[in-house]
Design a protein around this motif. Structure first.
Motif, PDB file in Angstrom:
ATOM      1  N   GLY A   1       0.797  -1.221   0.000  1.00 57.62           N
ATOM      2  CA  GLY A   1       0.000   0.000   0.000  1.00 57.62           C
ATOM      3  C   GLY A   1       0.828   1.268   0.000  1.00 57.62           C
ATOM      4  N   LEU A   2       2.002   1.193  -0.603  1.00 59.49           N
ATOM      5  CA  LEU A   2       2.882   2.363  -0.630  1.00 59.49           C
ATOM      6  C   LEU A   2       2.699   3.127  -1.940  1.00 59.49           C
ATOM      7  N   ALA A   3       2.890   4.423  -1.876  1.00 57.86           N
ATOM      8  CA  ALA A   3       2.732   5.248  -3.065  1.00 57.86           C
ATOM      9  C   ALA A   3       3.900   5.015  -4.014  1.00 57.86           C
ATOM     10  N   ALA A   4       3.586   4.747  -5.259  1.00 61.32           N
ATOM     11  CA  ALA A   4       4.643   4.512  -6.241  1.00 61.32           C
ATOM     12  C   ALA A   4       4.116   4.785  -7.639  1.00 61.32           C
ATOM     13  N   VAL A   5       5.028   5.132  -8.530  1.00 60.17           N
ATOM     14  CA  VAL A   5       4.698   5.312  -9.939  1.00 60.17           C
ATOM     15  C   VAL A   5       5.828   4.692 -10.748  1.00 60.17           C
ATOM     16  N   LEU A   6       5.472   4.082 -11.846  1.00 60.40           N
ATOM     17  CA  LEU A   6       6.474   3.398 -12.658  1.00 60.40           C
ATOM     18  C   LEU A   6       6.789   4.168 -13.928  1.00 60.40           C
ATOM     19  N   TYR A   7       8.030   3.980 -14.371  1.00 59.68           N
ATOM     20  CA  TYR A   7       8.393   4.423 -15.707  1.00 59.68           C
ATOM     21  C   TYR A   7       8.253   3.179 -16.567  1.00 59.68           C
ATOM     22  N   ALA A   8       7.344   3.201 -17.465  1.00 63.14           N
ATOM     23  CA  ALA A   8       7.078   2.074 -18.370  1.00 63.14           C
ATOM     24  C   ALA A   8       6.107   1.066 -17.754  1.00 63.14           C
ATOM     25  N   ARG A   9       5.263   0.578 -18.599  1.00 64.16           N
ATOM     26  CA  ARG A   9       4.251  -0.378 -18.200  1.00 64.16           C
ATOM     27  C   ARG A   9       4.896  -1.659 -17.690  1.00 64.16           C
ATOM     28  N   PRO A  10       4.416  -2.167 -16.557  1.00 62.34           N
ATOM     29  CA  PRO A  10       4.991  -3.415 -16.042  1.00 62.34           C
ATOM     30  C   PRO A  10       4.557  -4.597 -16.898  1.00 62.34           C
ATOM     31  N   ALA A  11       5.380  -5.640 -16.872  1.00 59.73           N
ATOM     32  CA  ALA A  11       5.079  -6.823 -17.682  1.00 59.73           C
ATOM     33  C   ALA A  11       3.774  -7.461 -17.226  1.00 59.73           C
TER      34      ALA A  11
ATOM     35  N   PRO B   1       0.272  -6.936 -15.036  1.00 61.82           N
ATOM     36  CA  PRO B   1      -0.529  -5.805 -14.551  1.00 61.82           C
ATOM     37  C   PRO B   1      -0.427  -5.646 -13.037  1.00 61.82           C
ATOM     38  N   VAL B   2      -0.255  -4.435 -12.595  1.00 62.75           N
ATOM     39  CA  VAL B   2      -0.127  -4.106 -11.186  1.00 62.75           C
ATOM     40  C   VAL B   2      -0.893  -2.807 -10.976  1.00 62.75           C
ATOM     41  N   PRO B   3      -1.623  -2.686  -9.881  1.00 60.55           N
ATOM     42  CA  PRO B   3      -2.423  -1.475  -9.682  1.00 60.55           C
ATOM     43  C   PRO B   3      -1.575  -0.278  -9.282  1.00 60.55           C
ATOM     44  N   ILE B   4      -0.721   0.146 -10.192  1.00 63.79           N
ATOM     45  CA  ILE B   4       0.153   1.282  -9.941  1.00 63.79           C
ATOM     46  C   ILE B   4       0.170   2.151 -11.191  1.00 63.79           C
ATOM     47  N   SER B   5       0.177   3.454 -10.992  1.00 64.98           N
ATOM     48  CA  SER B   5       0.226   4.370 -12.129  1.00 64.98           C
ATOM     49  C   SER B   5       1.564   4.268 -12.848  1.00 64.98           C
ATOM     50  N   TYR B   6       1.544   4.568 -14.122  1.00 68.09           N
ATOM     51  CA  TYR B   6       2.814   4.604 -14.855  1.00 68.09           C
ATOM     52  C   TYR B   6       2.737   5.576 -16.013  1.00 68.09           C
ATOM     53  N   VAL B   7       3.923   5.964 -16.470  1.00 69.25           N
ATOM     54  CA  VAL B   7       4.021   6.705 -17.721  1.00 69.25           C
ATOM     55  C   VAL B   7       4.708   5.785 -18.720  1.00 69.25           C
ATOM     56  N   ASP B   8       4.404   5.977 -19.978  1.00 62.06           N
ATOM     57  CA  ASP B   8       5.069   5.153 -20.985  1.00 62.06           C
ATOM     58  C   ASP B   8       5.019   5.862 -22.327  1.00 62.06           C
TER      59      ASP B   8
ATOM     60  N   PRO C   1      10.608  11.441 -25.184  1.00 61.75           N
ATOM     61  CA  PRO C   1      10.801  12.621 -24.329  1.00 61.75           C
ATOM     62  C   PRO C   1      11.011  12.212 -22.868  1.00 61.75           C
ATOM     63  N   VAL C   2      12.155  11.628 -22.608  1.00 61.36           N
ATOM     64  CA  VAL C   2      12.414  11.034 -21.294  1.00 61.36           C
ATOM     65  C   VAL C   2      12.251  12.051 -20.165  1.00 61.36           C
ATOM     66  N   GLU C   3      12.802  13.232 -20.356  1.00 59.76           N
ATOM     67  CA  GLU C   3      12.738  14.222 -19.282  1.00 59.76           C
ATOM     68  C   GLU C   3      11.292  14.572 -18.948  1.00 59.76           C
ATOM     69  N   GLU C   4      10.497  14.801 -19.981  1.00 61.83           N
ATOM     70  CA  GLU C   4       9.093  15.133 -19.712  1.00 61.83           C
ATOM     71  C   GLU C   4       8.371  13.956 -19.072  1.00 61.83           C
ATOM     72  N   MET C   5       8.689  12.772 -19.556  1.00 59.03           N
ATOM     73  CA  MET C   5       8.027  11.589 -19.008  1.00 59.03           C
ATOM     74  C   MET C   5       8.392  11.411 -17.535  1.00 59.03           C
ATOM     75  N   ALA C   6       9.650  11.640 -17.226  1.00 59.99           N
ATOM     76  CA  ALA C   6      10.088  11.505 -15.833  1.00 59.99           C
ATOM     77  C   ALA C   6       9.415  12.569 -14.969  1.00 59.99           C
TER      78      ALA C   6
END
Lengths: 362, 362
Positions: free
Chosen positions: B173-183, B185-192, B324-329
DNA sequence: GTTGCGATGGAGAGCGCTCTCCGCAGGTGC
DNA sequence: GCACCTGCGGAGAGCGCTCTCCATCGCAAC
């Protein structure tokens, strides 16, 4: 065993103590491994910890121990409070557009520093907080961050000479260690490379290859490392009977290396050896040489400096002078932890010896 | 005004309050800008703050606010708890030799991520704590770090698919966000990135240049980004009447790109176009092509992917697909702070569109 | 003149931890 | 057998801050 765990929020020491049937103090002793606690009770406590899923609250601990168990890794930039005067107080208005950070990380050097720092810190349960200090305001933030106790000390990597940050830190009595000797003496420990020796190795290698018309692409001459590498190169050349060598100043970037090589080639089309004060510039030089029809190393031998990832990425791979950045960064970290443990100890410096790495370019 | 400042240690709220002749609470209110405080008193307090040189103790504040005002930036590595079974609990014994971190930072990609993160965080007075999680133990440390409240959330950049860390974080239950979609599915936000679209742009560009014998150097095929770029490329080629295109798998490193190019060239010496799934591999391909006497782009056109610093370092500079890595980050960071503010909000994803950047190589 | 209310400052209770004291055993020396 | 140490666990006092109450005051309304 399934006791009444506190429902709300994370479990605290109190909860663990209740579950184990001991006092808070005993749990704390077990967790921190201080004094003798009866092995049987230790076991009970450990059980209770894992049952409750206890994780000690860092803020509470920091509050009483007065240590954050964290260090700041500061990339410190231009200190151009231009104009004379002992302490220019004018703050540069710099855009927050990230151009500084972008530039900084384009250089593989910083990745190596991070690697060295992290490798030393990790086994000790610590992690670096990444900060940038390229404006006067940002420097104040770094000082404030440390004064708040958010970090116990700072590792400073300056990209420019005359960086005011080390001075600020020293004045505030904060623990800090520098990568590279500061332009002005400051009572702070640092690690550095014997740049002159490195440049000597490069020059001697080119001379040993029977290069006779050797030029150099120096680093920025307002940076100690730039100066020292040039001085070491010139001295060695002079000692071998070459009092004059062509010089073009670069800025440690590939682009500036290309421009410098163009200038050198224009004035000295017959040169047969180049010493570039870092690999990025050496790589740029190789590109330009090839575009001008010169083969590397047959027509012109090229030696770089640093042994960064660029040296291997280049074709041919660069003969270069190895700067053991990772070890230096680790040592810098060791010095910082040392100082944090004994704040009264005097500042020291550790100088690393470079090594010549012979590859294809010379 | 020169009151009796507490001699020992840093000044506290109490000291400031005494110097200003008000209560602790009032000083706190002024500093945090809450509720109405008489402007005159505000001024007095501010004076007292600067006279005493007060800096609020972060640990004490964190203890009561229950926020660290820090985020972890985690570079998460291989999750190879090999063997079947839903939850391999075997912990890999991995050497602490730093080879992982060293490898990670050889890629200019991570520097760009750091840049984007820092640029978003800085104006908000926050700084990232750099962590690595390539072993099971290191992953547990990351989770513990967050559970201790040392950081309020985590930004995860995985280098491998099947990384267990996102799952661990979600479960805790910790706050987290991923860079790139996980292989998985996991209930966590991500950018890709819309990788397929990017690969399409590359393919169409090569086709528009009248390349007819086009091959591709794919990324590792166990990584979603590697798969998607290959799929996008193949689909586009098929749609234009090229059902078969030669493929060599690489690992996103320059070296693997060189090896892949050697293989392609051996089997298809007549190829006239190459799409490499990242710039590092494209650079390696260029080197190999040149060594085999092929001119780029005249004989063989090369398109890379990412628009990293390698694209400009290469000769000729690479035509590439910009990520656009910088913007994505930065966006990833924004999502994390969002989530920290509203922990109950559902996970989201933000997909960025790539762009073709035409330079010399194709 | 009394009441009500908004605006403002103070008092004090913790947040979760560490660490110094103390007390209570149980063993030892004379 | 009594004083004395040593080993070990508990009690409790904070660390420096925030934030909820509560007291006070000035002023308008009845």
């Amino acid at each position: 065993m399934t006791d009444d765990l506190r429902s709300a929020g994370a479990p605290t020491l109190e909860d663990v103590a209740r579950a184990a049937g001991v006092s808070r103090a005993t749990v704390s002793r077990v967790i921190n491994g201080v004094r003798n606690v009866d092995p049987a009770i230790q076991e009970v406590v450990r059980q209770a910890v894992s049952v409750t899923g206890y994780a000690p609250n860092r803020a509470a601990r920091s509050l009483v121990t007065r240590r954050a168990d964290a260090v700041a890794l500061v990339v410190s930039g231009a200190g151009v409070e231009s104009g004379p005067g002992p302490e220019g107080s004018g703050s540069r208005a710099a855009g927050d557009d990230g151009s500084f950070t972008a530039q900084v990380f384009a250089d593989p050097f910083f990745g190596r520093v991070v690697t060295g720092v992290v490798n030393y810190l990790r086994p000790r349960g610590m992690h670096p907080v990444l900060m940038f200090a390229e404006t006067s305001r940002a420097r104040d933030e770094v000082v404030a961050y440390l004064r708040q106790g958010s970090a116990d000390g700072a590792l400073i990597v300056s990209t420019h000479a005359e960086d005011p940050l080390p001075g600020l830190l020293a004045k505030a009595g904060l623990a800090a260690v520098l990568y590279a000797r500061p332009a002005r003496p400051v009572p702070i420990s640092y690690v550095d490379l014997a740049h002159q020796d490195g440049a000597r190795l490069a020059a001697e290698h080119l001379l040993a290859r029977d290069c006779r018309r050797i030029a150099t692409i120096s680093g920025p001459l307002d940076v100690p490392a730039g100066q020292a590498r040039l001085a070491g190169f010139r001295d060695t050349m002079a000692r071998h009977g070459h009092p004059y060598t062509p010089i073009a100043e670069g800025q440690f970037t590939q682009e500036s290396g290309e421009a410098a090589m163009e200038r050198l080639l224009a004035e000295h089309p017959d040169l047969d050896g180049v010493f570039a004060a870092n690999d990025l510039m050496a790589m740029g030089a190789c590109h330009v040489l090839r575009e001008h029809g010169r083969r590397v190393p047959e027509d012109v031998a090229v030696v770089g400096f640093d042994d960064s990832s660029a040296a291997l990425a280049c074709r041919p791979p660069l003969t270069t002078v190895r700067q053991p950045v990772e070890e230096m960064a680790a040592e810098m970290t060791r010095l910082l932890l040392d100082r944090m443990a004994r704040p009264a100890a005097p500042a020291t410096s550790v100088i690393f010896e470079p090594e010549l790495v012979v590859r294809g370019s010379a």
